[in-house]
Design a protein around this motif. Sequence first.
Motif: not given
Length: 72
Positions: A37-48
């Motif tokens: 879940n933390q990795g997914t949230a970080k990936l979303d931030t990076n993609m944004e």
Amino acid sequence: NTKQATAQLNKKDNALGVLLNDPSVASDLKQTLQNLNQGTAKLDTNMEALQHNFLFRGFFKKKKKAEEKAKN
């Protein structure tokens, strides 16, 4: 059959039995899910952030236009 199935669930020599009866495996599984879940949230931030980068902005604009055209 029901007795055999429940007996297997109480043993630690199979995957489901280990998941149900071994607290350390349950803890590891919970930690793995939290990390995911933390990795997914970080990936979303990076993609944004990537979408706003001047090098990639054109790519994402073209992609958005193509998606809108496909909807219509």
